[in-house]
Design a protein around this motif. Structure first.
Motif: not given
Length: 181
Positions: A100-101, A103-105, A107-108, A111
Motif C-alpha cells: 500500500g505504501r 502504491r502511494d509512492h 502514484d506520487r 503525478s
C-alpha cells in the motif's frame, strides 16, 4: 531487433547523459525495463563515482531503484501487480516493502514525473530519475543521476533529469517520424 533499438536509444541518450554528468559530476545511468527488473544499458561515472551496485548489463529490481520506480509509474497497471507479486524484499532499512505504501509512492511519481531513491537499494546512495516516454506507450527507458547521500541532493537536479529524459524522448520521436517519411 532489440539490439538495434537499444543502439538507437544509446546514440540518442548518451549526449543527454553527458550533459547531466557535466552538470552534476555524479554517476548517470540509462536503464530499460525487462520484466520486473531494470537492465542498465549505459553508465557514466567520473573520478569519484559513488559505489553503486549497478553495472552496464546488470539488473536491479524495479521497486527499489529510482529508474525502476520511474519506469513502473508510467507502465501498465499489470506490471505493478507483477512487481508486488514477486515480492518487495528489503534491500536496506529504507526499502519500501509495504504494498500500500509502495502504491502511494508510485502514484506520487506518476503525478510529478520524477522518482527519487533515498538509500533504498544501497545504504549511502541517493538518486533521481525520470522516464523516457514515447506517446501513450510504456516507457522505453529512464535516466537517473546517483550520488552519495553525504554530498548529493537529488531534489536539486530533478528538473534537469526530467528535461534530459524528455529530450531523449523527443529526439527518438523525431527520428522515428523521419524514418516513416
Amino acid at each position: 531487433m532489440r539490439a538495434s533499438v537499444e543502439r538507437r536509444l544509446l546514440e540518442v541518450a548518451i549526449p543527454f547523459m553527458e550533459d547531466l554528468y557535466e552538470r552534476t559530476h555524479e554517476t548517470v545511468h540509462l536503464g530499460v525495463p525487462e520484466g520486473t527488473e531494470v537492465v542498465y544499458v549505459s553508465k557514466i561515472g567520473g573520478h569519484r563515482p559513488a559505489p553503486a551496485p549497478s553495472r552496464v548489463g546488470g539488473r536491479m529490481p524495479m521497486y527499489c531503484t529510482a529508474i525502476g520506480k520511474a519506469l513502473l509509474a508510467f507502465s501498465s497497471p499489470a506490471l505493478f501487480v507483477d512487481v508486488v507479486d514477486a515480492g518487495l524484499a528489503r534491500k536496506t532499512p529504507r526499502t519500501i516493502t509495504a504494498p500500500g505504501r509502495f502504491r502511494d509512492h508510485i502514484d506520487r511519481i506518476a503525478s510529478t514525473g520524477v522518482a527519487f531513491e533515498h538509500e533504498e537499494s544501497a545504504v549511502g546512495l541517493v538518486c533521481v530519475a525520470a522516464p523516457v516516454l514515447l506517446g501513450d506507450e510504456d516507457p522505453v527507458a529512464a535516466i537517473s543521476v546517483t550520488g552519495p547521500a553525504t554530498r548529493f541532493r537529488p531534489e536539486k537536479h530533478a528538473a534537469a533529469v526530467k528535461a534530459a529524459a524528455a529530450g531523449v524522448a523527443s529526439t527518438l520521436a523525431r527520428r522515428a517520424a523521419l524514418r516513416t517519411l
